[in-house]
Every structure is written in structure tokens, then in C-alpha cells.
Scaffold this active site. Structure first.
Site, mmCIF file in Angstrom:
data_model
loop_
_atom_site.group_PDB
_atom_site.id
_atom_site.type_symbol
_atom_site.label_atom_id
_atom_site.label_comp_id
_atom_site.label_asym_id
_atom_site.label_seq_id
_atom_site.Cartn_x
_atom_site.Cartn_y
_atom_site.Cartn_z
ATOM 1 N N HIS A 81 -55.339 -77.938 -88.295
ATOM 2 C CA HIS A 81 -55.011 -76.813 -89.180
ATOM 3 C C HIS A 81 -56.272 -76.322 -89.900
ATOM 4 C CE1 HIS A 81 -52.441 -74.459 -91.966
ATOM 5 N NE2 HIS A 81 -53.394 -74.741 -92.841
ATOM 6 N N GLU A 82 -56.986 -77.261 -90.508
ATOM 7 C CA GLU A 82 -58.188 -76.884 -91.250
ATOM 8 C C GLU A 82 -59.305 -76.435 -90.314
ATOM 9 O OE1 GLU A 82 -57.798 -76.454 -94.241
ATOM 10 O OE2 GLU A 82 -55.959 -77.621 -94.500
ATOM 11 N N HIS A 115 -59.069 -72.687 -89.794
ATOM 12 C CA HIS A 115 -59.708 -71.920 -90.878
ATOM 13 C C HIS A 115 -61.237 -71.985 -90.764
ATOM 14 C CE1 HIS A 115 -55.946 -71.231 -92.915
ATOM 15 N NE2 HIS A 115 -55.731 -72.512 -93.159
#
Length: 699
Positions: free
Chosen positions: A38-39, A42
Site C-alpha cells: 500500500h505504502e 504512494h
């Protein structure tokens, strides 16, 4: 900063958590991967857009390890319940950075980038979770996923499914047109339904059916009253401390012991394949000795065939009296187009006479199912008391029962009716005493028990508390307490007609080694309330228990394995889409109050589920991680400040208004969002510890 909001993982799983160190590491690594990807989404898009990333952290809170590489600090933080990517000009703990003109002048700041670039950065984490979730699912199906076959193995008497004729052995193929692959798909469809659902499939004889069922609201969720099927193979592994035969039951007196892994293939020469077949035949042969044909696996390394075939005989067992007959209750369930319905029986009727026998005086209400089965094919005259506009009236009906075995459909909870399968009707038996049996042990006890008194509680205890062994309800040294009102309040499936003594009586029958203590409720027939102990329970002549005491059988499952990489990808996409839709429907059901917050799990619940699925194998863990990835994607895109969805709302605002929101608006929004997330986390943690009573040791 990105936070994971752990949502309502609907858990119907039960049993103790037997997590090993390997499982703990597997789950920890898997959860870390979900957060990492998920990170990483980003981070990667931020770098692609030229944003200065100050810190990449797995976990939140105090930093316990970090390393600087280039312009970015890579860190592990103390609380493993999330992660974050800290960019110049974007910090949820300091929202003023987003509106700072000074920071916006730096071309490498997040706030200096175009709206579409910031949208790409914010949505990248969610997109990455969808991709990785799909990959987790695809990988699981490439190895092969164990799925529970969507065959009905049990039907709650009186439930919506029972009323509409869904039976054991039926296979559910679709609900509201949506294809059913796994029994969990059935549970999800019912729990998340918004009104009646159309259930279609095949009966055990191969004929097709389609019926519209209206789910009933239970304590926490909706239900229709069906459970998955089990095979006729005894479980290979038993719960800790449990026996393959229930103490005191007929299976203990078998010609030779049953063993874990035994496969029962026939009963008195009649072939069987499923546990529900066994239940039906056991009820039909209740008064007979049953010869079980058993295939037993040979020991590993044996040069003989893969199994031995043997015959094990088990004697019948009589019901045992507690010295009282209880008062007859009303008809609380009728099957559609049943013999009873066609004869004119109605909900709310109270059967007072069967032929020339007065129920409760000449005929024990508990033996009424047996009476109808014994008179299969014969006209039975039934007198019912019915509420009319002019008060209660006696109505005479005539019906011809079929030969469905008595007690074949047993009450599964304290609120389920006792079913007369041979006519398709269910009734309750009250907790009020209708008759004390003359000459019984109970009739000779002091204080005297009399008609009209109510029983409020039953305790089952072993006469020798120093001999600590186990039976169906735990250690014999510990009394098993059946508190009627407490159980009724706690039972999950809701109630229509209250307590049914028949279920309590059945629990008593399954503990023949225990003594029975009856508690008489105060205020009934002039008593202040008292308890009396039955040291013996006399067998009832000619009335046989429809059980033999063999409790543990393997669930009916199959392995769904992709035939090719393309098939694995297709299955992964299907499961991803289905999971996303399920999460959306879960949230909708929550807001519509069709799903209780008690169904939610927090971090301890998720850890416990993860350890359970890891104990089931790597493919189940991969499927769980896929679900968690999609879960994270959906929840993080909810329009809540601090989460990705909240950031996207501000970006849409900026794109439409062509100016950034004011610092005051952003400050208040982020403060409210942070309070909401912290409150949600505390709430689900409270549910884990105090409601679901989860801990690192399981329950």
C-alpha cells in the site's frame, strides 16, 4: 500519514487458536506485505511525480529502527497497525503544510504538484492493494483453495429455509442470480441481503428448485437457517480433550471403538455418503442395533491396501425420564404445502388432543412426533384450540402423516421448535409442568413438585466430582448450567416463540452420566423457589433416542485449483470483485442496522483469524491476505479525513473550485478524522477484548 481502519471481518469461525511460531511469523510477514505494498504505491508514484519523500515507514508511532538512503528515511515504527509515506507538503499531523504558500513554492513539494498528480499519488496505495489482493487470490487458486461445498447439511427447524422446504442434501447454486461457489458465499449473500432473496439449486434427487426466502433478523445478523454439510468420515483430528464417542452414549458400548479417520459407508446395509444421511437413518432405526460398515485407513508404511473394511455394531438407547411432562405450547412453524398446512393447521394453534389422547395428560408432548410417525399412512384426528373472534374454540382436523422419522429434525437451539416431520409442523413445549409422573423419583422428593410450577434452570452434574473426565458439555467435575432466560437472551438466531423445553430435554439426554438438578421458579403455584436433585433417570419403555453419540465428522469440501495461469488470473479477478462488493454491502448493512457491531473484529480479531487460517495452510493464508488487501483498499478510500478518500475529497474540491480549501477547513477536518479513526480503533479493540473475548491465547 496512512492508517489502516480494520473493518468488520465477519467471523463465523470457532475453536481454539493453536498458533505456532511459524504461523505467527507467516501472519506477521503477510500483514507487513499488505501494508508495505500500500505504502509502496504512494511512494513510487510520488517519486515518479518528483515529490520529495522524507520518510517511508511500516508501522505508526515511535520509530524503533530507521536508515537514511538518499533523501528518504526508511523506518519501522512501534505500532504495526498501519504505515505512512511522509512527503514534503503533506503531513496529516501538520495539515497546514498542505496550504502553506512557502512550501508550495518548492517544486518538489506535494502541494506544488498539479491536482491530477496529487490524485495519482493518493490513489496509488489503493490501486496497489487491489493489484496485490488480486495477485494473492490468483496465487492461492494456482496452488488450490479448499472450499466448502455449498450443500445444505443442516436446517434450523422453524427457520425461513425450513418453512419453504429447503432440505439437507440440497445444493445451492445461485442467490439472486449470483453464482455460488463456496458455502461462505451463501452466508455473505444472506447476511448482506436487503429484503427477500431468490435461492436456486438442486434437491438431493437432482430436481431443480427456486424459492424466494425472506431472511430473519437474528441477534447480530440476518439468517435463513441453513448450515454446511459434512461427510460420513469421522474427523481425523479432534478438539483437545475430546473423544470420538460421547461419554455415556451408545457409541461407548460399540462392538469395537470408532477411531479418528474412520469412514462410515453404510448403516445396516444402506449406503450413506453424508452426515445428514446418518442422522436420518439413525432416527429411523432408533429402536434397532445398527451395524456400521467402516473403512479404516491402514497405518502408514503398511504393505496392505489403503484401508481395512470392518463392521461395528452399536446398541440403541432409551430416552430417560426426568419425572415430569411439560405443558404443550403453540404451533410456531409450518412448512409450505405440508400435510399439516393442507389439513388446516395454523400458526398459533395448540394441539390439545391426538385421536382420543389428551396431550399433557395421556400423551407426553415430547412423544407427539413419535405418535404421528407410528401412525404413518393412517388418518389421525387432531383437536386444536384456536383463537377466534369469539374467543378460543376447539377445532377438529384430520391428517394422514407420512413415515418421516420422529426427532429426525431436532431443535438446535433453545428457541427452535420441536418438529413433527411426518406432517411438517413445529411446536414449542413450555417450561411449565403439566404432570408429575406417579412413582417417579421426582414425585417422592421434598419439597413436592406440583403441576403448574415452572422450571427456570437445569444443572447437570457428575456424582463423583473427583473423577475429572469430559463429556459433550465439558469436564464432568464442572456442572453444566442451562439457564433458560440467559440462554434465550444470548442465542444468536433470534427467537419467535421463546423457550422450548424439548431442546433442554435433549441436552439432558446427551449427558447420561450426570445427575439432574431442577430449579423451580419462585412465584409459581405458591412456591418461593427451590432446587431438587435427580440421582437416577429411568429409561422410558418403547421410546428410543435418535442419537448414538458420534459427534465429529469432516466438513464436505473440495479443492478449487486453477487449470492454467489464465484461469488463476480469472479466478483472482472474480474473487477481487466479489470481495470488494462484499465489503461495500457490509458497510451498507451496518448503516442500515442489519448487521451488529458485535460482528466486527479489531486487530486482535484479525490476528486470531490470521493464525487460524495459517494453521489451515498457505493457500488459506494467501486468500485471507487477499481479502485484507481489498479490505484496506476499500476502507482507505472512504471519504474520511486523514484517509486516502478524505484527501481525494479535498482534491476534487480544489479541482472544481480551482482553489485549495482554507487552512481552517483542513485543520478541523483532519482533527475530526483523526478523532474518528482513534475512536474506531479503540471501539474494535474493546469488541475484541470484552465482547468477543479474544486474546493471544484464543478461546
Amino acid at each position: 500519514m496512512e492508517l489502516i481502519a480494520f473493518d468488520s471481518l465477519i467471523t463465523l469461525a470457532a475453536g481454539s487458536m493453536l498458533g505456532t511460531l511459524t504461523n505467527v511469523l507467516s501472519v506477521g510477514l503477510g500483514l507487513g506485505m499488505v501494508i508495505f505494498f500500500h505504502e509502496l504505491g504512494h511512494f513510487a508514484v510520488a517519486k515518479w511525480c518528483g515529490v520529495h519523500v522524507e520518510r517511508f515507514s511500516i508501522g505508526i508511532g515511535p520509530i524503533i529502527w530507521s536508515r537514511q538512503k538518499g533523501e528518504t528515511e526508511y523506518a519501522l515504527s512501534a505500532l504495526p497497525f498501519g504505515g505512512y509515506v511522509k512527503m514534503l507538503g503533506q503531513d496529516d499531523m501538520d495539515p497546514n503544510q498542505m496550504t502553506s504558500d512557502e512550501i508550495a513554492e518548492n517544486p518538489r513539494s506535494y502541494s506544488a504538484k498539479k491536482v491530477w498528480q496529487r490524485m495519482a499519488i493518493i490513489s496509488a496505495g489503493v490501486i496497489m492493494n487491489v493489484i496485490t489482493g488480486c495477485l494473492f487470490f490468483s496465487l492461492a487458486y494456482a496452488f488450490g483453495v479448499v472450499e466448502t461445498v455449498p450443500m445444505v447439511g443442516s436446517v434450523h427447524p422453524g427457520s425461513p429455509a425450513w418453512q419453504l422446504g429447503i432440505r439437507e442434501g440440497d445444493t445451492i447454486e445461485s442467490i439472486d442470480g449470483g453464482k455460488i461457489r463456496d458455502f461462505t458465499d451463501i452466508n455473505q449473500a444472506i447476511v448482506l441481503a436487503d429484503g427477500p432473496v431468490t435461492i436456486a439449486g438442486k434437491h438431493s434427487d437432482g430436481s431443480e428448485f427456486s424459492t424466494v426466502v425472506t431472511p430473519r433478523q437474528g441477534k447480530d445478523t440476518q439468517f435463513v437457517g441453513i448450515g454446511p454439510a459434512s461427510t460420513s468420515k469421522l474427523a481425523s483430528e479432534l478438539p483437545e480433550g475430546e473423544s470420538i464417542s460421547m461419554p455415556g452414549m451408545p457409541s461407548e458400548k460399540a462392538s469395537q471403538p470408532f477411531l479418528p479417520g474412520d469412514h462410515i459407508t453404510a448403516m445396516n446395509g444402506q449406503k450413506i455418503e453424508f452426515f445428514h444421511d446418518m442422522l436420518r437413518l439413525t432416527a429411523a432405526m432408533a429402536d434397532q442395533e445398527i451395524a456400521y460398515t467402516v473403512e479404516r485407513p491402514t497405518p502408514p508404511g503398511s504393505t496392505a491396501s489403503s484401508h481395512d473394511t470392518l463392521e461395528i455394531t452399536v446398541p440403541p438407547m432409551n430416552f430417560r425420564s426426568v419425572g415430569v411432562w411439560m405443558a404443550i405450547g403453540e404451533i410456531t412453524a409450518l412448512q409450505k404445502d405440508s400435510i399439516a398446512e393442507k389439513a388446516g393447521l395454523k400458526l398459533g394453534d395448540q394441539i390439545t388432543m391426538v385421536d382420543e389422547l389428551t396431550v399433557g395428560r395421556d400423551l407426553d408432548p415430547l412423544r407427539r412426533p413419535n405418535y404421528f410417525t407410528e401412525h404413518a399412512g393412517q388418518a389421525v384426528k387432531v383437536t386444536v384450540k384456536r383463537q377466534t373472534d369469539n374467543g378460543k374454540a376447539d377445532i377438529e382436523l384430520t391428517m394422514t402423516p407420512d413415515d418421516s422419522p420422529a426427532w429426525m429434525e431436532r431443535p438446535l437451539t433453545i428457541a427452535d421448535p420441536l418438529v413433527i416431520s411426518s406432517i411438517g409442523a413445529g411446536f414449542h413445549i413450555q417450561d411449565r409442568i403439566a404432570k408429575v409422573i406417579e412413582g417417579s423419583e421426582l414425585a417422592q422428593k421434598e419439597p413436592r413438585i406440583v403441576e403448574g410450577q415452572k422450571i427456570s434452570k437445569v444443572e447437570l452434574q457428575h456424582p463423583d466430582v473427583t473423577n475429572i473426565v469430559r463429556d459433550a458439555f465439558g469436564e464432568l467435575g464442572t456442572p453444566y448450567v442451562i439457564d433458560f432466560e440467559k440462554l434465550l437472551a444470548e442465542q444468536e438466531l433470534g427467537t419467535v416463540a421463546g423457550i422450548n423445553w424439548a431442546w433442554i430435554f435433549l441436552q439432558i439426554q446427551q449427558t447420561p452420566n450426570r445427575q439432574v438438578r431442577l430449579f423451580i421458579a419462585p412465584g409459581t403455584e405458591g412456591t418461593d423457589g427451590f432446587a431438587t436433585l435427580l440421582e437416577k433417570r429411568e429409561p422410558v419403555e418403547g421410546w428410543f433416542l435418535p442419537l448414538r453419540g458420534i459427534p465429529y465428522f469432516e466438513r464436505y469440501v473440495h479443492v478449487r485449483k486453477a487449470e492454467s495461469l489464465a484461469d488463476a488470473a480469472a479466478l483472482g479477478v472474480y474473487q477481487t470483485r466479489n470481495t470488494g462488493f462484499t465489503i461495500y454491502m457490509t458497510l451498507r448493512s451496518l448503516f442500515k442496522r442489519k448487521l451488529s457491531a458485535r460482528s466486527f473484529s479489531g486487530p486482535l480479531g484479525i490476528l486470531r483469524i490470521g493464525l487460524l487460517v495459517a494453521d489451515s495452510g498457505m493457500t488459506q493464508l494467501l486468500k485471507f491476505l487477499g481479502f485484507l488487501s481489498i479490505n484496506l483498499a476499500v476502507l482507505n478510500f472512504l471519504p474520511i479525513p486523514v484517509l486516502d478518500g478524505g484527501h481525494m475529497v479535498f482534491l476534487i474540491w480544489e479541482a472544481v473550485a480551482r482553489k485549495k480549501p482554507s487552512p481552517t477547513v483542513i485543520g478541523y477536518a483532519h482533527g475530526i478524522g483523526l478523532i474518528f479513526i482513534i475512536s474506531l480503533f479503540v471501539f474494535v479493540l474493546y469488541l475484541d477484548i470484552f465482547v468477543n473475548r479474544l486474546g493471544f491465547g484464543g478461546s
